[in-house]
Design a protein around this motif. Structure first.
Motif, PDB file in Angstrom:
ATOM      1  N   ASP A 185      71.257   9.109  27.207  1.00 52.33           N
ATOM      2  CA  ASP A 185      72.546   9.489  26.627  1.00 52.33           C
ATOM      3  C   ASP A 185      73.573   8.367  26.746  1.00 52.33           C
ATOM      4  OD1 ASP A 185      71.487  11.936  26.027  1.00 52.33           O
ATOM      5  OD2 ASP A 185      72.342  12.950  27.782  1.00 52.33           O
ATOM      6  N   LEU A 186      73.276   7.357  27.570  1.00 53.83           N
ATOM      7  CA  LEU A 186      74.216   6.239  27.786  1.00 53.83           C
ATOM      8  C   LEU A 186      73.752   4.956  27.111  1.00 53.83           C
ATOM      9  CD1 LEU A 186      74.810   6.824  31.605  1.00 53.83           C
ATOM     10  CD2 LEU A 186      76.303   7.512  29.722  1.00 53.83           C
ATOM     11  N   ALA A 187      72.721   5.061  26.268  1.00 57.15           N
ATOM     12  CA  ALA A 187      72.150   3.860  25.654  1.00 57.15           C
ATOM     13  C   ALA A 187      73.152   3.131  24.772  1.00 57.15           C
ATOM     14  CB  ALA A 187      70.906   4.221  24.842  1.00 57.15           C
ATOM     15  N   ASP A 188      74.129   3.856  24.210  1.00 53.40           N
ATOM     16  CA  ASP A 188      75.105   3.230  23.322  1.00 53.40           C
ATOM     17  C   ASP A 188      76.424   2.910  24.025  1.00 53.40           C
ATOM     18  OD1 ASP A 188      73.363   3.364  21.141  1.00 53.40           O
ATOM     19  OD2 ASP A 188      73.987   5.410  20.663  1.00 53.40           O
ATOM     20  N   ALA A 189      76.476   3.102  25.333  1.00 48.70           N
ATOM     21  CA  ALA A 189      77.692   2.788  26.085  1.00 48.70           C
ATOM     22  C   ALA A 189      77.828   1.269  26.265  1.00 48.70           C
ATOM     23  CB  ALA A 189      77.660   3.488  27.445  1.00 48.70           C
ATOM     24  N   ARG A 190      78.973   0.843  26.773  1.00 51.76           N
ATOM     25  CA  ARG A 190      79.205  -0.568  27.091  1.00 51.76           C
ATOM     26  C   ARG A 190      78.706  -0.818  28.507  1.00 51.76           C
ATOM     27  NH1 ARG A 190      84.000  -1.767  27.882  1.00 51.76           N
ATOM     28  NH2 ARG A 190      84.145  -3.875  27.043  1.00 51.76           N
ATOM     29  N   HIS A 211      65.015   0.079  23.818  1.00 53.57           N
ATOM     30  CA  HIS A 211      66.182  -0.143  22.979  1.00 53.57           C
ATOM     31  C   HIS A 211      67.450   0.333  23.678  1.00 53.57           C
ATOM     32  CE1 HIS A 211      64.820   3.973  22.046  1.00 53.57           C
ATOM     33  NE2 HIS A 211      66.108   4.232  21.954  1.00 53.57           N
ATOM     34  N   GLY A 212      68.604  -0.058  23.094  1.00 53.57           N
ATOM     35  CA  GLY A 212      69.903   0.365  23.611  1.00 53.57           C
ATOM     36  C   GLY A 212      70.428  -0.545  24.703  1.00 53.57           C
ATOM     37  N   PHE A 213      71.535  -0.098  25.332  1.00 52.74           N
ATOM     38  CA  PHE A 213      72.156  -0.774  26.482  1.00 52.74           C
ATOM     39  C   PHE A 213      72.672  -2.173  26.105  1.00 52.74           C
ATOM     40  CE2 PHE A 213      68.964   2.194  27.999  1.00 52.74           C
ATOM     41  CZ  PHE A 213      69.756   3.039  28.761  1.00 52.74           C
ATOM     42  N   ARG A 214      73.648  -2.164  25.192  1.00 52.02           N
ATOM     43  CA  ARG A 214      74.239  -3.430  24.772  1.00 52.02           C
ATOM     44  C   ARG A 214      75.150  -3.976  25.863  1.00 52.02           C
ATOM     45  NH1 ARG A 214      79.457  -2.427  22.253  1.00 52.02           N
ATOM     46  NH2 ARG A 214      79.922  -0.182  22.349  1.00 52.02           N
ATOM     47  N   CYS A 215      75.253  -5.277  25.892  1.00 55.04           N
ATOM     48  CA  CYS A 215      76.044  -5.963  26.914  1.00 55.04           C
ATOM     49  C   CYS A 215      77.498  -6.082  26.478  1.00 55.04           C
ATOM     50  CB  CYS A 215      75.440  -7.347  27.171  1.00 55.04           C
ATOM     51  SG  CYS A 215      76.461  -8.405  28.213  1.00 55.04           S
TER      52      CYS A 215
END
Length: 289
Positions: A185-190, A211-215
């Motif tokens: 649920d936090l894959a698209d968070a900062r 996938h996900g977990f952008r820096c």
């Protein structure tokens, strides 16, 4: 291939200069040129262009091999020296920052310890080359699953602890009052990318199907307190073992409930243990889990 020639080649390629490589290695420039020529003759291919000095395609391929080869040679030398050297009453422990928890600190002798906090990927190499007697590495894993470590030398590893992991949030974050969080649920968070101080984002992506977990911000350092201060200031989320995430001012540590992952710590050593190293290993095994 002569290891001396390989070391010369790696140095020239790194510095992009025959003269600078000669200065660093303590050779004449002529000797460096002869080393490169001998290596090229041995392999039957040009390895470097001369103006500018840069690896050829064959040279780039050789560079991929030379790091592990030279490290294995250093590890072999260190292993033999370790066997025949007089016993050392001191202890050098190399550890990843988040592997250095309360249990580890309690297991250390009262004196004679040198503690080296390193990026986690460098710990196995430090043990293999003899610059550390013991190593502690850590990472995100399924319960009881071993960590995947770089193959730098024949090393012995075994688990010495597993702890829950928590997402560190600013106390004003909308999710700060949750009892638990699903990682997906936090894959698209900062997120904060701090591969040497916290649990790397690559581990989170692996646990989430890749996938996900952008820096949002990258921190290149090993100080966990700096990482937690960045999280408290709202620069991004980070995942930490529960002891490191607890009681950080301005933050809330929310446990990860899905997937079932833990912060795993493993002890790394080479050969038979004795003296202080054996005592620390035994103490850690007693305190495990």
């Amino acid at each position: 291939m002569d290891p001396h020639l390989l070391r010369t080649y790696v140095t020239v390629a790194r510095l992009a200069s025959f003269s600078e490589a000669a200065r660093e290695l303590g050779y004449t420039q002529s000797a460096v040129s002869q080393h490169i020529a001998a290596l090229e003759q041995d392999l039957g291919a040009p390895l470097l262009t001369r103006r500018p000095v840069a690896p050829t395609a064959a040279g780039e391929r050789l560079l991929e091999h030379t790091g592990p080869l030279l490290l294995r040679l250093e590890a072999a030398r260190a292993d033999v020296v370790r066997m025949v050297a007089a016993p050392d009453h001191g202890l050098t422990l190399a550890t990843a920052p988040t592997a250095l928890g309360p249990r580890v600190l309690a297991a250390l002798p009262a004196s004679g310890v040198t503690l080296r906090v390193l990026p986690r990927d460098e710990v196995p190499a430090a043990v293999a080359t003899g610059t550390a007697d013991l190593g502690l590495v850590d990472g995100l894993a399924a319960p009881s699953d071993p960590l995947r470590l770089p193959d730098v030398a024949p090393l012995t590893t075994y688990g010495v602890g597993e702890e829950p992991v928590c997402v560190l949030l600013p106390d004003t974050h909308p999710l700060a009052r949750r009892a638990g969080l699903r990682l997906g649920d936090l894959a698209d968070a900062r997120w904060l990318d701090a591969p040497d101080a916290g649990l790397p984002l690559a581990h989170l992506r692996a646990a989430n199907g890749g996938h996900g977990f952008r820096c949002a911000l990258r921190y290149e350092g090993t100080d966990v307190r700096t990482l937690t201060a960045l999280a408290a200031a709202g620069h991004g989320l980070t995942l930490l073992p529960r002891p490191a995430a607890t009681d950080v001012p301005g933050t809330v540590a929310v446990p990860v409930t899905e997937p079932r992952v833990v912060h795993r710590t493993e002890l790394v050593h080479s050969g038979a243990l004795g003296g202080a190293a054996a005592a620390v290993a035994e103490a850690l095994a007693e305190r495990a889990w």
